[in-house]
Design a protein around this motif. Structure first.
Motif, mmCIF file in Angstrom:
data_model
loop_
_atom_site.group_PDB
_atom_site.id
_atom_site.type_symbol
_atom_site.label_atom_id
_atom_site.label_comp_id
_atom_site.label_asym_id
_atom_site.label_seq_id
_atom_site.Cartn_x
_atom_site.Cartn_y
_atom_site.Cartn_z
ATOM 1 N N LEU A 74 0.830 -1.206 0.000
ATOM 2 C CA LEU A 74 0.000 0.000 0.000
ATOM 3 C C LEU A 74 0.867 1.260 0.000
ATOM 4 O O LEU A 74 0.561 2.247 -0.667
ATOM 5 C CB LEU A 74 -0.933 0.007 1.210
ATOM 6 C CG LEU A 74 -2.326 -0.583 1.023
ATOM 7 C CD1 LEU A 74 -3.117 -0.499 2.317
ATOM 8 C CD2 LEU A 74 -3.082 0.110 -0.096
ATOM 9 N N ALA A 75 1.960 1.223 0.766
ATOM 10 C CA ALA A 75 2.878 2.374 0.786
ATOM 11 C C ALA A 75 3.529 2.561 -0.581
ATOM 12 O O ALA A 75 3.719 3.697 -1.039
ATOM 13 C CB ALA A 75 3.947 2.174 1.860
ATOM 14 N N THR A 78 1.177 4.372 -2.716
ATOM 15 C CA THR A 78 1.012 5.769 -2.305
ATOM 16 C C THR A 78 2.020 6.693 -2.981
ATOM 17 O O THR A 78 1.677 7.803 -3.405
ATOM 18 C CB THR A 78 1.167 5.892 -0.780
ATOM 19 O OG1 THR A 78 0.133 5.136 -0.145
ATOM 20 C CG2 THR A 78 1.073 7.331 -0.328
ATOM 21 N N LEU A 219 -3.928 13.071 -2.933
ATOM 22 C CA LEU A 219 -3.086 12.168 -2.146
ATOM 23 C C LEU A 219 -3.654 11.961 -0.750
ATOM 24 O O LEU A 219 -3.706 10.836 -0.245
ATOM 25 C CB LEU A 219 -1.671 12.739 -2.073
ATOM 26 C CG LEU A 219 -0.611 11.879 -1.387
ATOM 27 C CD1 LEU A 219 -0.362 10.621 -2.183
ATOM 28 C CD2 LEU A 219 0.681 12.677 -1.227
ATOM 29 N N SER A 223 -4.865 7.833 -0.309
ATOM 30 C CA SER A 223 -4.004 6.908 0.435
ATOM 31 C C SER A 223 -4.616 6.460 1.766
ATOM 32 O O SER A 223 -4.752 5.256 2.017
ATOM 33 C CB SER A 223 -2.629 7.546 0.660
ATOM 34 O OG SER A 223 -2.035 7.851 -0.574
ATOM 35 N N ILE A 419 -0.461 1.875 -9.808
ATOM 36 C CA ILE A 419 -1.166 2.018 -8.532
ATOM 37 C C ILE A 419 -2.194 0.909 -8.372
ATOM 38 O O ILE A 419 -2.304 0.280 -7.309
ATOM 39 C CB ILE A 419 -1.844 3.402 -8.450
ATOM 40 C CG1 ILE A 419 -0.796 4.511 -8.386
ATOM 41 C CG2 ILE A 419 -2.759 3.484 -7.235
ATOM 42 C CD1 ILE A 419 -1.379 5.896 -8.494
#
Length: 515
Positions: A74-75, A78, A219, A223, A419
């Motif tokens: 997930l990071a 981001t 963002l 996220s 993504i």
């Protein structure tokens, strides 16, 4: 002694270096980039073989510890859209070194983690650095080599991409068994230190040219929204109750943030959204995205739990489990270059359908054969087949999305698909881990103390009781693979809409997009 710099001007490579082989300067830059790539790619696969030990050391259930993998991916998702802006704002060399510094700091802290929660937090920090290493490094290398030598450059960077799925689990297994699971993170520190020193000496000085503005609001909405939504859905599935406050609040909040992002991205006047959702009006982009979501959920989830089967049901060491995962990497190594050539000749849609069918055959092998005494040769063959299919599915699917786009739309579509791939992988690992935990619980197997808690030590129970426990555990893994198989079958629906003709024109060769 400082390595010779690549012969470049402020605007790019000199004309005389636009073709032919790679000179010493470019090879030196490639060495720096490959060092960073090795760290970030290995770290995606190296953790899977350590999950069993992590659940036991921290006395934490699998549904929680899987966030060590999910939080990292997930990071990564981001920072992908931030990389292009940061590269223009700070310069690629500076960004590359910042990325490695973040990754190394996260690695050192992860190795010192004192709880599952602290480990997950430090893995997120690792991911924030790791997500920028590859695109920044690829841009540096492409600029050093010039457009005419991009193919040679990509073949160099492709080496760690191909070897990662093979070497990662093996290296991780050896470190977990013979040293400590903490060293799967500590090992990044000396590699990162060398990469930083070489980057400072070899890479040319930055010339930042701030251009577009960062979509900061997008963002902030996307996220945290994705993280909260995935957490809420995974926790609700684990507890079989979506009405609990600890489930309902993050699910609703995450859903609201994601919907807010959609509204923001589609708003008129938003000329530079984090993800250009308008591109999904194109059939090729929408079909590729749907295929990628279902495929990534199924494939990465399936690969997460396989080392757990080898370690819990078959009693293998982490190192042996890593070795047993190697056939998948070899299969992908065979078909990745072939898949690219076939995509150019036949069209991506045909190649992806064949690739999906091959992956389905491989996963079906696990869904039907994952018994307490299944043949390792049969399981290895199924893994090899999965790898063959993966090599003919991932990149051709992305190529299908690009086929009908205008030149200036390609970077935005590339960002969106990267993504989507990372987020889908995160969802898949969370979903499959929760499904496995649920199947174990439904069979009366206690997972409260980790993946080894339900397995009594040899000699504590009669052999016939032990056989029953192993049969229940294997059945739980088998049933979970049926869920993975179902997701793959669903992936055929959007895949049928992918373009089945080769592109009419050859696209202009450009550096890998970063934004």
């Amino acid at each position: 002694m400082t390595a010779p710099a690549s012969p470049q001007t402020a605007d790019g490579p000199k004309a005389e270096d636009s073709g032919g082989g790679l000179d010493r300067g470019v090879l030196a830059v490639a060495m720096v980039v490959v060092l960073g790539a090795i760290m970030s790619i290995l770290d995606v696969t190296v953790v899977n073989v350590a999950l069993k030990h992590l659940t036991e050391d921290f006395n934490t259930p699998l549904a929680t510890i899987q966030w060590v993998a999910t939080g990292y991916t997930l990071a990564l998702a981001t920072v992908i859209p931030v990389t292009g802006w940061a590269s223009a704002r700070f310069g690629t060399k500076r960004l590359y070194m910042i990325s490695i510094t973040l990754f190394v700091a996260g690695s050192a802290l992860a190795g010192m983690a004192w709880s599952a929660e602290s480990l997950i937090a430090f893995r997120v920090l690792q991911g924030l650095g790791g997500g920028m290493i590859m695109p920044a490094g690829m841009t540096i290398l492409t600029q050093a080599a010039g457009a005419q030598r991009v193919g040679q450059v990509m073949s160099i960077v492709g080496i760690p991409m191909l070897l990662g799925p093979i070497a990662g689990p093996i290296l991780g297994g050896w470190l977990v068994d013979d040293v400590s699971w903490r060293w799967i993170f500590y090992i990044n520190v000396p590699i990162g230190a060398v990469a930083l020193v070489l980057a400072a000496r070899i890479l040319k000085r930055d010339q930042p040219r701030p251009a577009e503005r960062l979509d900061f609001l997008g963002l902030v909405l996307l996220s945290p929204g994705l993280a909260a939504l995935i957490y809420g859905l995974a926790t609700g599935a684990e507890k079989s109750d979506f009405t609990l406050p600890g489930v309902l609040v993050p699910t609703v909040a995450g859903g609201a943030l994601v919907l807010g992002f959609v509204a923001h991205a589609l708003r008129r006047g938003n000329t530079n959204p984090l993800i250009d959702l308008r591109l999904f009006k194109r059939r090729s982009v929408a079909a590729a995205s749907g295929t990628l979501v279902l495929f990534a959920c199924a494939f990465f989830g399936a690969m997460l739990i396989l080392p757990l089967y080898y370690q819990t049901v078959r009693g293998e060491t982490a190192f042996a489990a890593g070795l047993l995962l190697a056939p998948q990497g070899f299969g992908a190594m065979v078909t990745m270059p072939i898949g690219g050539k076939l995509t150019d000749k036949l069209g991506p849609g045909k190649v992806v359908l064949v690739g999906l069918a091959i992956v389905v055959a491989g996963v079906a092998g696990f869904a039907t054969q994952l018994t307490p005494d299944a043949s390792y040769w049969a399981l290895g063959a199924a893994l090899f087949v999965m790898g063959l299919g993966m090599g003919m599915t991932m990149m051709p699917t992305m190529s299908a999305a690009m086929q009908t786009l205008q030149h200036d739309e390609v970077p935005r579509a590339s960002t969106s698909l990267n993504i989507i791939q990372q987020v889908a992988g995160s969802i898949g690992t969370a979903f499959i881990a929760v499904m496995l935990a649920t199947q174990m619980r439904d069979r009366g197997l206690d997972l409260g103390g980790g993946m080894g808690a339900e397995t009594p030590a040899a000699g504590q129970v009669p052999p016939e009781i032990m056989a029953q426990i192993m049969t229940k555990m294997a059945d739980a893994f088998q049933t979970t693979y049926w869920w993975s198989l179902g997701l793959l079958v669903l992936a055929f629906l959007p895949a049928l809409l992918l373009p089945r003709k080769k592109p009419d024109t050859v696209p202009v060769e450009t550096p890998m997009p970063m934004h």
